[in-house]
Design an enzyme around this catalytic site. Structure first.
Site, PDB file in Angstrom:
ATOM      1  N   THR A  96       0.864  -1.186   0.000  1.00 37.53           N
ATOM      2  CA  THR A  96       0.000   0.000   0.000  1.00 37.53           C
ATOM      3  C   THR A  96       0.897   1.230   0.000  1.00 37.53           C
ATOM      4  OG1 THR A  96      -1.636  -1.207   1.291  1.00 37.53           O
ATOM      5  CG2 THR A  96      -1.862   1.192   1.201  1.00 37.53           C
ATOM      6  N   LYS A 171      -7.144   1.672  -2.968  1.00 40.03           N
ATOM      7  CA  LYS A 171      -6.735   1.080  -1.685  1.00 40.03           C
ATOM      8  C   LYS A 171      -6.802   2.101  -0.540  1.00 40.03           C
ATOM      9  CE  LYS A 171      -4.987  -1.688   1.299  1.00 40.03           C
ATOM     10  NZ  LYS A 171      -5.773  -2.774   1.882  1.00 40.03           N
ATOM     11  N   LYS A 246      -0.060   4.553   8.636  1.00 40.48           N
ATOM     12  CA  LYS A 246       0.621   4.913   7.379  1.00 40.48           C
ATOM     13  C   LYS A 246      -0.403   5.159   6.275  1.00 40.48           C
ATOM     14  CE  LYS A 246       1.499   1.756   4.565  1.00 40.48           C
ATOM     15  NZ  LYS A 246       1.852   0.606   3.740  1.00 40.48           N
TER      16      LYS A 246
HETATM   17  P1  NAD Z   1       5.142  -6.748   7.064  1.00 43.66           P
HETATM   18  O1  NAD Z   1       5.818  -5.603   7.726  1.00 43.66           O
HETATM   19  O2  NAD Z   1       4.652  -7.921   7.872  1.00 43.66           O
HETATM   20  O3  NAD Z   1       6.107  -7.368   5.930  1.00 43.66           O
HETATM   21  C1  NAD Z   1       6.972  -6.620   5.121  1.00 43.66           C
HETATM   22  C2  NAD Z   1       8.200  -7.486   4.808  1.00 43.66           C
HETATM   23  O4  NAD Z   1       9.046  -6.757   3.922  1.00 43.66           O
HETATM   24  C3  NAD Z   1       9.027  -7.819   6.050  1.00 43.66           C
HETATM   25  O5  NAD Z   1       9.193  -9.227   6.140  1.00 43.66           O
HETATM   26  C4  NAD Z   1      10.356  -7.104   5.788  1.00 43.66           C
HETATM   27  O6  NAD Z   1      11.483  -7.802   6.310  1.00 43.66           O
HETATM   28  C5  NAD Z   1      10.377  -7.062   4.266  1.00 43.66           C
HETATM   29  N1  NAD Z   1      11.281  -6.047   3.722  1.00 43.66           N
HETATM   30  C6  NAD Z   1      11.382  -4.737   4.030  1.00 43.66           C
HETATM   31  N2  NAD Z   1      12.349  -4.155   3.285  1.00 43.66           N
HETATM   32  C7  NAD Z   1      12.837  -5.121   2.477  1.00 43.66           C
HETATM   33  C8  NAD Z   1      13.858  -5.154   1.481  1.00 43.66           C
HETATM   34  N3  NAD Z   1      14.565  -4.071   1.144  1.00 43.66           N
HETATM   35  N4  NAD Z   1      14.114  -6.331   0.856  1.00 43.66           N
HETATM   36  C9  NAD Z   1      13.425  -7.447   1.187  1.00 43.66           C
HETATM   37  N5  NAD Z   1      12.460  -7.484   2.122  1.00 43.66           N
HETATM   38  C10 NAD Z   1      12.172  -6.334   2.759  1.00 43.66           C
HETATM   39  O7  NAD Z   1       3.947  -6.110   6.224  1.00 43.66           O
HETATM   40  P2  NAD Z   1       2.619  -6.844   5.716  1.00 43.66           P
HETATM   41  O8  NAD Z   1       1.600  -6.820   6.783  1.00 43.66           O
HETATM   42  O9  NAD Z   1       3.003  -8.125   5.058  1.00 43.66           O
HETATM   43  O10 NAD Z   1       2.139  -5.792   4.599  1.00 43.66           O
HETATM   44  C11 NAD Z   1       2.824  -5.621   3.370  1.00 43.66           C
HETATM   45  C12 NAD Z   1       2.124  -4.518   2.594  1.00 43.66           C
HETATM   46  O11 NAD Z   1       0.766  -4.899   2.363  1.00 43.66           O
HETATM   47  C13 NAD Z   1       2.072  -3.167   3.344  1.00 43.66           C
HETATM   48  O12 NAD Z   1       2.230  -2.127   2.436  1.00 43.66           O
HETATM   49  C14 NAD Z   1       0.685  -3.177   3.976  1.00 43.66           C
HETATM   50  O13 NAD Z   1       0.202  -1.860   4.168  1.00 43.66           O
HETATM   51  C15 NAD Z   1      -0.112  -3.936   2.929  1.00 43.66           C
HETATM   52  N6  NAD Z   1      -1.280  -4.684   3.441  1.00 43.66           N
HETATM   53  C16 NAD Z   1      -1.232  -5.383   4.610  1.00 43.66           C
HETATM   54  C17 NAD Z   1      -2.358  -6.078   5.043  1.00 43.66           C
HETATM   55  C18 NAD Z   1      -2.365  -6.862   6.334  1.00 43.66           C
HETATM   56  O14 NAD Z   1      -3.469  -7.268   6.772  1.00 43.66           O
HETATM   57  N7  NAD Z   1      -1.232  -7.107   6.963  1.00 43.66           N
HETATM   58  C19 NAD Z   1      -3.530  -6.070   4.276  1.00 43.66           C
HETATM   59  C20 NAD Z   1      -3.537  -5.383   3.079  1.00 43.66           C
HETATM   60  C21 NAD Z   1      -2.409  -4.688   2.668  1.00 43.66           C
END
Ligand code: NAD
Length: 297
Positions: A96, A171, A246
């Site tokens: 997002t 979104k 965020k």
């Molecule tokens: P999260 O923080 O659990 O996972 C993000 C991952 O990215 C982490 O494992 C981190 O180590 C990795 N990461 C960060 N920088 C990196 C890099 N340079 N190289 C490789 N890996 C890297 O987040 P999430 O909950 O999985 O959400 C991911 C995205 O989806 C976000 O933008 C969030 O807003 C969106 N989202 C989340 C949900 C939810 O329910 N969790 C639902 C819809 C959308």
């Protein structure tokens, strides 16, 4: 079946990568977190040691990263995946992020001879695990046509929202509505508790009455009525309050730039900001019920 790179194996990315493997794709993955990599490997993915390696020699790359700055760091610059991948690689960013960044990435991708879609998702960790996510996709028709079958392995509802940035726009509007609804449902359950009305009774009534919504019916912030909700596991995310904050900040910046009037969104951003300042930003966003319950301001 395709060769696919996957970058970002967090709460959402890991189960999504698992579903791509299950669908028969050859998936190579990278995350900064070694535990997440080990879990992906156990599910049948191939672990590589950098973002560039994850994006090398594949037809498509999926990214699920925390925020725009992480996405920019992975995509842009001389070492960024847009520069290092084979020409005509399709990049599907499911993070997002703000509309401007999504549009800028599409422009940079085109200049680098790549295809890009912004493809944020909805449905939470439950949807990511079950492969029933909703994807809202922004990008050119030919990019959408290539992305759709890959997204099908991870989701149920795939919408072509419009040109670059349209997915990101959908979104942040969705999540602003969700944040407001979650606070509203939390206030209702907290008031019911003070009035001596059982949470289950309020749930039984309101989930079939006019207040029903996903925050109430499927993700009830009061423990008990919705067994799969984070409220039943001490508000472990799920979707962290920090990530909701965020999204609300992105929505408020967009509203200001576009001249949209969003007073409830602004209030929701303040409430999630206070929750984060109180040290609860790592809790699931439905934990706002607990924050409001303890708040004596
Ligand atoms: P999260 O923080 O659990 O996972 C993000 C991952 O990215 C982490 O494992 C981190 O180590 C990795 N990461 C960060 N920088 C990196 C890099 N340079 N190289 C490789 N890996 C890297 O987040 P999430 O909950 O999985 O959400 C991911 C995205 O989806 C976000 O933008 C969030 O807003 C969106 N989202 C989340 C949900 C939810 O329910 N969790 C639902 C819809 C959308």
């Amino acid at each position: 079946m395709a060769a696919i790179g996957f970058i970002g194996l967090g709460n959402m990315g890991l189960p999504m990568a698992r579903n791509l493997v299950k669908a028969g794709h050859a998936v190579q993955v990278f995350d900064l977190n070694a535990d997440a990599m080990a879990e992906a490997e156990a599910a049948g993915a191939r672990c590589v040691t950098s973002t560039a390696a994850a994006a090398a020699d594949v037809e498509a790359v999926v990214t699920a990263l925390p925020a725009a700055r992480h996405v920019r760091a992975v995509y842009l610059g001389a070492e960024g995946v847009l520069a290092t991948a084979l020409n005509h690689t399709l990049f599907i960013d499911c993070s997002t992020i703000d509309v401007e960044t999504a549009r800028a990435l599409a422009t940079e991708a085109e200049a680098a001879g790549q295809l890009f879609v912004d493809s944020p998702m909805s449905g939470g960790v439950g949807g990511a695990t079950a492969g029933t996510l909703t994807f809202m996709v922004g990008g050119e028709d030919r990019a959408f046509a290539r992305a759709e079958p890959i997204l099908r392995a991870m989701g149920k509802n795939i919408f072509h929202a419009g040109k670059a940035g349209a997915g990101a726009a959908a979104k942040i509007c969705n999540n602003m509505m969700l944040a407001i609804q979650m606070i509203a449902v939390s206030e209702g359950f907290n008031l019911a508790a003070k009035l001596g009305l059982e949470a289950q009774k309020l749930y039984d009534i309101s989930s079939t009455a006019t207040a029903r919504c996903w925050s109430l019916n499927d993700y009830c912030p009061a423990p008990g009525p919705a067994p799969a909700a984070p409220s039943n596991r001490d508000y472990k995310p799920g979707f962290a309050a920090d990530l909701m904050l965020k999204d609300l900040r992105i929505a408020m910046e967009a509203a200001q730039a576009a001249g949209a009037v969003t007073p409830m969104g602004a209030q929701a951003a303040q409430i999630y900001g206070m929750m984060a300042a109180a040290g609860m930003g790592g809790d699931d966003f439905s934990g706002v019920i607990r924050f409001l319950e303890g708040f004596r301001g």
